[in-house]
Design a protein around this motif. Structure first.
Motif, PDB file in Angstrom:
ATOM      1  N   GLY A 197       0.731  -1.049  -0.138  1.00  0.00           N
ATOM      2  CA  GLY A 197       0.084  -0.021  -0.152  1.00  0.00           C
ATOM      3  C   GLY A 197       0.857   1.339  -0.004  1.00  0.00           C
ATOM      4  N   GLN A 224      -1.344 -14.279  -6.299  1.00  0.00           N
ATOM      5  CA  GLN A 224      -0.030 -13.457  -5.694  1.00  0.00           C
ATOM      6  C   GLN A 224       0.806 -14.474  -4.767  1.00  0.00           C
ATOM      7  N   ARG A 264     -13.028  -2.132   0.785  1.00  0.00           N
ATOM      8  CA  ARG A 264     -11.775  -2.918   1.012  1.00  0.00           C
ATOM      9  C   ARG A 264     -11.975  -4.092   1.832  1.00  0.00           C
TER      10      ARG A 264
HETATM   11  P1  ADP Z   1      -5.251  -1.443   4.023  1.00  0.00           P
HETATM   12  O1  ADP Z   1      -4.485  -0.686   5.266  1.00  0.00           O
HETATM   13  O2  ADP Z   1      -6.636  -0.859   3.875  1.00  0.00           O
HETATM   14  O3  ADP Z   1      -5.169  -2.851   4.038  1.00  0.00           O
HETATM   15  P2  ADP Z   1      -3.362  -1.072   2.223  1.00  0.00           P
HETATM   16  O4  ADP Z   1      -2.440   0.282   2.414  1.00  0.00           O
HETATM   17  O5  ADP Z   1      -2.708  -2.162   2.248  1.00  0.00           O
HETATM   18  O6  ADP Z   1      -4.581  -0.957   2.771  1.00  0.00           O
HETATM   19  O7  ADP Z   1      -3.546  -1.117   0.424  1.00  0.00           O
HETATM   20  C1  ADP Z   1      -4.405   0.189  -0.123  1.00  0.00           C
HETATM   21  C2  ADP Z   1      -4.944  -0.171  -1.455  1.00  0.00           C
HETATM   22  O8  ADP Z   1      -3.622  -0.666  -2.191  1.00  0.00           O
HETATM   23  C3  ADP Z   1      -5.645  -1.340  -1.775  1.00  0.00           C
HETATM   24  O9  ADP Z   1      -7.062  -1.248  -1.412  1.00  0.00           O
HETATM   25  C4  ADP Z   1      -5.393  -1.961  -3.107  1.00  0.00           C
HETATM   26  O10 ADP Z   1      -6.167  -1.077  -3.972  1.00  0.00           O
HETATM   27  C5  ADP Z   1      -3.836  -1.620  -3.428  1.00  0.00           C
HETATM   28  N1  ADP Z   1      -2.870  -2.854  -2.961  1.00  0.00           N
HETATM   29  C6  ADP Z   1      -2.358  -2.751  -1.986  1.00  0.00           C
HETATM   30  N2  ADP Z   1      -1.424  -4.019  -1.929  1.00  0.00           N
HETATM   31  C7  ADP Z   1      -2.063  -4.693  -2.999  1.00  0.00           C
HETATM   32  C8  ADP Z   1      -1.853  -6.070  -3.366  1.00  0.00           C
HETATM   33  N3  ADP Z   1      -0.684  -6.756  -2.851  1.00  0.00           N
HETATM   34  N4  ADP Z   1      -2.537  -6.330  -4.397  1.00  0.00           N
HETATM   35  C9  ADP Z   1      -3.350  -5.361  -5.085  1.00  0.00           C
HETATM   36  N5  ADP Z   1      -3.590  -4.157  -4.717  1.00  0.00           N
HETATM   37  C10 ADP Z   1      -3.033  -3.992  -3.509  1.00  0.00           C
END
Ligand code: ADP
Length: 212
Positions: free
Chosen positions: A57, A117, A165
């Motif tokens: 993220g 993944q 999410r």
């Molecule tokens: P959270 O803290 O809500 O879990 P992240 O910061 O991990 O959120 O991720 C935010 C967004 O980034 C996700 O909603 C997605 O769109 C994208 N994202 C992050 N990691 C991945 C991944 N491994 N595969 C696909 N999309 C991802």
């Protein structure tokens, strides 16, 4: 005058020595719903172990801020709460895990996020000659997640997006719990406790010495 010049590889070996010498390289995947506190815990443990905390993220948000090609392609997915396509994520992670600081272990936060993944990560680690990672699963009561995320105040934390999410997590990411459980490398953590108690329980379950 006596000068000793160390080649880059010699100097690198020295910086890596404390980690590699342990013969106990930590490769950890933190699994859990958004808002479960895994980012906070990953940051704490990564600092203690002197290994990188790799948050997909954060990498994506930084790519978006810098308007890189990856950022431009990924932006719409983050703004809608959907997963960024696997091919983009794997290209990004392939590069990140091949960096020098990742040789001595890592904590992955937010990746893998679906079965394909996880399988692609297995192949990548095989290519890099690295052993299987251990998964740490954060169990958290879902009612508290939305409130926690709203408190975080991140730009992408509005309520509809958070709900989406969470749905995506249920649908795409929870199958990974069984994937790693079957491989007998899953540790379950009660994420409802205080952050200190959660840290403590992760250390105990991973059998790490408690810092004094
Ligand atoms: P959270 O803290 O809500 O879990 P992240 O910061 O991990 O959120 O991720 C935010 C967004 O980034 C996700 O909603 C997605 O769109 C994208 N994202 C992050 N990691 C991945 C991944 N491994 N595969 C696909 N999309 C991802």
């Amino acid at each position: 005058m006596g000068l000793i010049f160390l080649g880059a590889s010699e100097a690198q070996k020295r910086t890596q020595a404390p980690i590699l010498a342990q013969g106990n390289i930590m490769r950890l995947i933190f699994l859990g719903p958004p808002g479960a506190g895994k980012g906070t815990q990953a940051a704490i443990l990564a600092q203690e172990l002197n290994i990188p905390h790799i948050s997909t993220g954060d990498l994506l948000r930084s790519a978006i801020a810098q308007k890189t090609a990856l950022g431009i392609l990924a932006q719409a997915y983050l703004e809608s709460g959907e997963l960024v396509p696997d091919a983009l994520i794997m290209a990004m992670m392939g590069e990140r895990l091949a960096e020098f600081d990742a040789l001595g272990g890592w904590i992955l936060d937010g990746f893998p996020r679906n079965l394909s993944q996880a399988q692609a990560l297995d192949r990548l680690l095989q290519i890099l000659g690295q052993s299987h990672p251990q998964a740490v699963n954060f169990n958290v009561a879902t009612e508290s997640l939305i409130a926690k995320m709203l408190q975080r105040g991140r730009k992408d934390d509005n309520e509809n997006l958070i709900r989406r999410r969470l749905e995506v997590y249920q649908e795409k990411t929870t199958p990974l719990i069984n994937f790693y459980k079957q491989r007998r490398c899953l540790i379950d953590i009660d994420g409802n406790l205080t952050p200190e108690a959660v840290s403590q329980s992760i250390r105990e379950k991973l059998s790490l010495a408690v810092p004094v």
